[in-house]
Design an enzyme around this catalytic site. Structure first.
Site, PDB file in Angstrom:
ATOM      1  N   GLU A 118       9.285 -13.793  12.538  1.00  0.00           N
ATOM      2  CA  GLU A 118       8.676 -12.686  12.528  1.00  0.00           C
ATOM      3  C   GLU A 118       8.067 -12.532  13.730  1.00  0.00           C
ATOM      4  OE1 GLU A 118       7.143 -11.134   8.657  1.00  0.00           O
ATOM      5  OE2 GLU A 118       8.353 -12.901   7.448  1.00  0.00           O
ATOM      6  N   HIS A 246       2.229  -1.550   9.992  1.00  0.00           N
ATOM      7  CA  HIS A 246       3.752  -2.230  10.000  1.00  0.00           C
ATOM      8  C   HIS A 246       4.416  -1.252  11.032  1.00  0.00           C
ATOM      9  CE1 HIS A 246       7.028  -4.319   9.142  1.00  0.00           C
ATOM     10  NE2 HIS A 246       6.595  -5.257   8.613  1.00  0.00           N
ATOM     11  N   ARG A 292       2.448  -7.677  15.705  1.00  0.00           N
ATOM     12  CA  ARG A 292       2.459  -6.368  15.121  1.00  0.00           C
ATOM     13  C   ARG A 292       1.812  -5.180  15.782  1.00  0.00           C
ATOM     14  NH1 ARG A 292       2.545  -7.460   9.003  1.00  0.00           N
ATOM     15  NH2 ARG A 292       4.835  -8.462   9.207  1.00  0.00           N
ATOM     16  N   HIS A 352      -0.655  -1.159   6.664  1.00  0.00           N
ATOM     17  CA  HIS A 352       0.084  -1.889   5.748  1.00  0.00           C
ATOM     18  C   HIS A 352      -0.854  -3.102   5.144  1.00  0.00           C
ATOM     19  CE1 HIS A 352       3.186  -4.842   4.888  1.00  0.00           C
ATOM     20  NE2 HIS A 352       2.658  -5.588   5.607  1.00  0.00           N
ATOM     21  N   ARG A 387      -3.485  -9.720  11.992  1.00  0.00           N
ATOM     22  CA  ARG A 387      -2.802 -10.809  11.371  1.00  0.00           C
ATOM     23  C   ARG A 387      -1.271 -11.203  11.651  1.00  0.00           C
ATOM     24  NH1 ARG A 387       0.685 -10.714   6.450  1.00  0.00           N
ATOM     25  NH2 ARG A 387       0.724  -8.461   6.647  1.00  0.00           N
TER      26      ARG A 387
HETATM   27  P1  FAD Z   1      -2.369  -7.899  -4.427  1.00  0.00           P
HETATM   28  O1  FAD Z   1      -1.219  -8.665  -4.697  1.00  0.00           O
HETATM   29  O2  FAD Z   1      -2.264  -6.686  -4.176  1.00  0.00           O
HETATM   30  O3  FAD Z   1      -3.034  -8.075  -6.125  1.00  0.00           O
HETATM   31  C1  FAD Z   1      -4.126  -7.189  -6.322  1.00  0.00           C
HETATM   32  C2  FAD Z   1      -4.374  -7.046  -7.615  1.00  0.00           C
HETATM   33  O4  FAD Z   1      -5.553  -6.334  -8.146  1.00  0.00           O
HETATM   34  C3  FAD Z   1      -3.324  -6.280  -8.467  1.00  0.00           C
HETATM   35  O5  FAD Z   1      -3.123  -6.821  -9.793  1.00  0.00           O
HETATM   36  C4  FAD Z   1      -4.103  -4.802  -8.842  1.00  0.00           C
HETATM   37  O6  FAD Z   1      -3.615  -4.102 -10.173  1.00  0.00           O
HETATM   38  C5  FAD Z   1      -5.409  -5.377  -9.280  1.00  0.00           C
HETATM   39  N1  FAD Z   1      -6.552  -4.598  -8.783  1.00  0.00           N
HETATM   40  C6  FAD Z   1      -7.107  -4.015  -7.925  1.00  0.00           C
HETATM   41  N2  FAD Z   1      -8.113  -3.323  -8.162  1.00  0.00           N
HETATM   42  C7  FAD Z   1      -8.463  -3.516  -9.338  1.00  0.00           C
HETATM   43  C8  FAD Z   1      -9.558  -2.904 -10.314  1.00  0.00           C
HETATM   44  N3  FAD Z   1     -10.485  -2.059  -9.711  1.00  0.00           N
HETATM   45  N4  FAD Z   1      -9.741  -3.490 -11.508  1.00  0.00           N
HETATM   46  C9  FAD Z   1      -8.714  -4.261 -12.060  1.00  0.00           C
HETATM   47  N5  FAD Z   1      -7.646  -4.597 -11.315  1.00  0.00           N
HETATM   48  C10 FAD Z   1      -7.474  -4.353  -9.900  1.00  0.00           C
HETATM   49  N6  FAD Z   1       2.535 -10.792   3.417  1.00  0.00           N
HETATM   50  C11 FAD Z   1       2.994 -11.700   3.612  1.00  0.00           C
HETATM   51  O7  FAD Z   1       2.668 -13.064   3.831  1.00  0.00           O
HETATM   52  N7  FAD Z   1       4.258 -11.918   3.657  1.00  0.00           N
HETATM   53  C12 FAD Z   1       5.258 -11.031   3.411  1.00  0.00           C
HETATM   54  O8  FAD Z   1       6.441 -10.940   3.387  1.00  0.00           O
HETATM   55  C13 FAD Z   1       4.479  -9.722   2.962  1.00  0.00           C
HETATM   56  N8  FAD Z   1       5.047  -8.622   2.831  1.00  0.00           N
HETATM   57  C14 FAD Z   1       4.438  -7.237   2.432  1.00  0.00           C
HETATM   58  C15 FAD Z   1       5.474  -6.334   2.078  1.00  0.00           C
HETATM   59  C16 FAD Z   1       4.721  -5.036   1.411  1.00  0.00           C
HETATM   60  C17 FAD Z   1       5.464  -3.867   1.198  1.00  0.00           C
HETATM   61  C18 FAD Z   1       3.220  -5.092   1.293  1.00  0.00           C
HETATM   62  C19 FAD Z   1       2.635  -3.838   0.662  1.00  0.00           C
HETATM   63  C20 FAD Z   1       2.700  -6.285   1.828  1.00  0.00           C
HETATM   64  C21 FAD Z   1       3.179  -7.412   2.035  1.00  0.00           C
HETATM   65  N9  FAD Z   1       2.529  -8.442   2.572  1.00  0.00           N
HETATM   66  C22 FAD Z   1       2.978  -9.468   2.985  1.00  0.00           C
HETATM   67  C23 FAD Z   1       0.917  -8.553   2.372  1.00  0.00           C
HETATM   68  C24 FAD Z   1       0.911  -9.404   1.108  1.00  0.00           C
HETATM   69  O9  FAD Z   1       1.788  -9.089  -0.073  1.00  0.00           O
HETATM   70  C25 FAD Z   1      -0.679  -8.969   0.425  1.00  0.00           C
HETATM   71  O10 FAD Z   1      -1.550  -9.141   1.334  1.00  0.00           O
HETATM   72  C26 FAD Z   1      -0.713 -10.101  -0.699  1.00  0.00           C
HETATM   73  O11 FAD Z   1       0.219  -9.824  -1.567  1.00  0.00           O
HETATM   74  C27 FAD Z   1      -2.177  -9.740  -1.344  1.00  0.00           C
HETATM   75  O12 FAD Z   1      -2.328 -10.488  -2.536  1.00  0.00           O
HETATM   76  P2  FAD Z   1      -3.617 -10.409  -3.408  1.00  0.00           P
HETATM   77  O13 FAD Z   1      -3.542 -11.058  -4.766  1.00  0.00           O
HETATM   78  O14 FAD Z   1      -4.819 -10.575  -2.585  1.00  0.00           O
HETATM   79  O15 FAD Z   1      -3.518  -8.775  -3.736  1.00  0.00           O
HETATM   80  C1  SIN Z   2       7.362  -8.080   6.530  1.00  0.00           C
HETATM   81  O1  SIN Z   2       8.351  -8.492   5.800  1.00  0.00           O
HETATM   82  O2  SIN Z   2       7.844  -7.542   7.463  1.00  0.00           O
HETATM   83  C2  SIN Z   2       6.016  -8.200   5.760  1.00  0.00           C
HETATM   84  C3  SIN Z   2       5.456  -9.468   6.414  1.00  0.00           C
HETATM   85  C4  SIN Z   2       3.998  -9.312   6.376  1.00  0.00           C
HETATM   86  O3  SIN Z   2       3.325  -8.278   6.152  1.00  0.00           O
HETATM   87  O4  SIN Z   2       3.282 -10.422   6.413  1.00  0.00           O
END
Ligand code: FAD
Ligand code: SIN
Length: 538
Positions: A118, A246, A292, A352, A387
């Site tokens: 990437e 993104h 990015r 993103h 990032r």
């Molecule tokens: P999340 O996975 O967002 O989890 C947050 C949780 O908190 C959820 O369960 C939500 O419901 C809960 N929550 C929020 N507020 C409250 C509240 N007030 N009360 C109770 N529950 C609450 N990163 C990579 O490294 N590689 C990738 O390939 C990649 N692809 C991505 C593709 C997309 C479409 C997106 C949107 C993001 C991508 N990212 C990627 C970024 C990455 O997915 C996220 O940064 C990461 O998953 C965040 O994990 P987290 O556990 O911190 O939060």
């Molecule tokens: C992607 O798959 O392009 C998202 C990866 C990321 O947000 O780290």
């Protein structure tokens, strides 16, 4: 009146994405009582939609130093290099943990792990499960949580932390003098009531804040709740101006922005302009695989220059390999009327990822005793001003492991005490009475952020955004203090708070660095400094 959940939890976790679930598994394995509260269905999270994968050094031709250099380069001088090294070095071990938990990363025909590439990576180092990596990780973590003694509450929305400072103000007797976490208030959407939960340690793992913008890759849960809660509890927010856009999401009239993973460009697909010509070489020597921030700004510039509503990804050059390598992207494009084997995919940038958040130490602790933060909600110093792709899932698993160890030590040393939390007092106006006004407020907020706090900024636009947000904030808080709370009111209250923090951060940065580009200060300042915005105590 709130209902008290009769609990004896050692650790209460808010959020069931990769950060919250990984943390819960480790602390529960150590024998502590853990509860997870999540605001929608348990799998609904940014994690569940991650496509590209998780970056870590796992191949012979790669090494830690190269991953460190790529991360620092993407971060544009603002990463904390010690933290970068600490986090990245743990990557390979945490990948082994994920495999042990049942994540089956894609492999090549000869059995070696398939590694994607990437933007900003000098090597192929992104482990993936086809193009549905996040879903595979989320499923594996949830399956393991089900085997542990962890209580998982769905449809519970964390409203605010209860701190000793707040409790004393309300006349509750609390031992000691400093401020610390005592528990939290949650809205139980199943029973439409507020509950209080006491706990000596709370972990915020609430994810990002993409919903502050009109166009985003993030699902509806990403409303910045953790950052808003921490700010109201007296903590500063760090580096929130660095919102990552993104570069490639599917353009659609509906405004829905389905992500087209950067790994597509890693397989040699190029971005092309309205005349079907590749254009990234003009902007960066790494062309389509530049970091990015560079690619998103280049697309913005090309679109403004040509007047076209999108640029395109030249996917037909991958022919029949495209559906095989990217089945989820292919299907989702087809559903929206684009056959990516025949036609280039029309793409535009969208909000993103939040590089900033609640400042934490390397063990996820914050400045508020008993409060920990992990995942996208936290700001560790790894990402700096931008990032590196696929470093986010990695940061979450590495930090969850370190944080879990710190929480176990904290719990071991703590003096047990019984505290009565102050009761929640609800307003009497149903929030649904103001539904139309609230949805107008939300629309205005998202448009303001998109139009004035986007990829290219200026002081005038940021000031305009600040004054609009102030009006919105006043209106929303007026409802809040009189209303019987519900989910949409609680979310819009947090969104306006986080939007204000983003704008304040952006106004503080008098330079262009990484994801923050402003026409008024187009150059880098000599010193790279983090931005800290003081708490909004409301
Ligand atoms: P999340 O996975 O967002 O989890 C947050 C949780 O908190 C959820 O369960 C939500 O419901 C809960 N929550 C929020 N507020 C409250 C509240 N007030 N009360 C109770 N529950 C609450 N990163 C990579 O490294 N590689 C990738 O390939 C990649 N692809 C991505 C593709 C997309 C479409 C997106 C949107 C993001 C991508 N990212 C990627 C970024 C990455 O997915 C996220 O940064 C990461 O998953 C965040 O994990 P987290 O556990 O911190 O939060
Ligand atoms: C992607 O798959 O392009 C998202 C990866 C990321 O947000 O780290």
């Amino acid at each position: 009146m709130s209902k008290r959940i009769k609990s004896e939890y050692d650790l209460v976790i808010v959020g069931s994405g990769i950060a919250g679930l990984s943390f819960a598994l480790k602390v529960a394995e150590a024998g502590y009582r853990v509860a997870i509260f999540t605001k929608k269905d348990k799998a609904e999270s940014n994690t569940n939609y991650a496509q590209g994968g998780i970056a870590a050094v796992t191949s012979a031709g790669d090494d830690l130093e190269k991953h460190v250099v790529d991360t620092l380069e993407a971060g544009d001088g603002l990463c904390d290099s010690q933290i970068v090294r600490e986090i990245l070095k743990d990557g390979p071990e945490r990948i082994k943990d994920l495999i042990q938990l049942g994540v089956s990363f894609s492999s090549l025909d000869d059995g070696r792990i398939s590694l994607g590439k990437e933007g900003g990576h000098s090597k192929r180092r992104v482990l993936h499960v086809k193009d549905v990596t996040g879903k595979a990780i989320e499923e594996a973590l949830l399956a393991n949580i089900a085997k542990q003694d962890v209580t998982l509450f769905e449809h519970f929305f964390a409203i605010d932390l209860v701190t000793s400072r707040k409790a004393r103000k309300l006349g509750v007797k609390v031992e000691g003098s400093g401020d610390r976490v005592l528990g939290l208030y949650l809205y139980d959407a199943n029973k439409e009531r507020v509950v209080t939960v006491a706990a000596p340690v709370v972990l915020l793992a609430t994810g990002g804040a993409g919903q502050t913008y009109l166009y985003t890759t993030n699902p509806s849960i990403a409303t910045g709740d953790g950052v808003a809660m921490a700010s109201r509890a007296g903590l500063p927010a760090m580096n929130l101006e660095f919102i990552q856009f993104h570069p490639t999401t599917l353009h659609s009239q509906s405004g829905d922005r389905f992500l087209i993973t950067e790994a597509v460009r890693g397989e040699g697909v190029k971005l092309i302009d309205s005349k079907s010509k590749p254009f990234l070489k003009k902007y960066h020597p790494l062309a389509d695989l530049a970091p990015r921030d560079v690619v998103a700004r280049a697309i913005d510039r090309e679109m403004k220059r040509s007047g076209a509503p999108f640029v395109r990804l030249d996917t037909p050059r991958m022919k029949g390999n495209f559906p095989k390598r990217f089945p989820n992207v292919y299907e989702n494009c087809l559903k929206r009327g684009v056959d990516a084997v025949i036609d280039p995919i029309p793409v535009v940038p969208a909000a993103h990822y939040s590089c900033g958040g609640i400042p934490t130490e390397i063990d996820c602790s914050t400045k508020l005793k008993g409060l920990f933060a992990c995942g996208e909600v936290a700001c560790t110093g790894l990402h700096g001003a931008n990032r590196l792709a696929s470093n986010s899932l990695l940061e979450a698993v590495v930090m969850a492991h370190r944080g879990a160890e710190a929480v176990c030590s904290f719990l071991e040393e703590r003096k047990k005490e019984k505290v009565s939390l102050p009761e929640w007092v609800d307003g009497d106006v149903p929030a649904s009475d103001e539904r139309v006004v609230l949805s107008h407020n939300l629309d205005e907020l998202k448009r303001t952020m998109w139009d004035y706090v986007g990829i290219v900024r200026s002081t005038k636009r940021l000031e305009r955004a600040r004054s609009r947000l102030r009006n919105l904030e006043r209106e929303i808080n007026e409802y809040y203090w009189n209303a019987k709370v519900d989910l949409s009111l609680l979310e819009v209250r947090n969104l306006v708070c986080v939007a204000e923090l983003i704008v304040r951060s952006a106004l503080k940065r008098k330079e262009s660095r990484g994801l923050h580009y402003t026409l008024d200060y187009p150059h880098l300042a000599e010193e790279a400094e983090n931005t800290l915005v003081p708490p909004l105590r409301r």
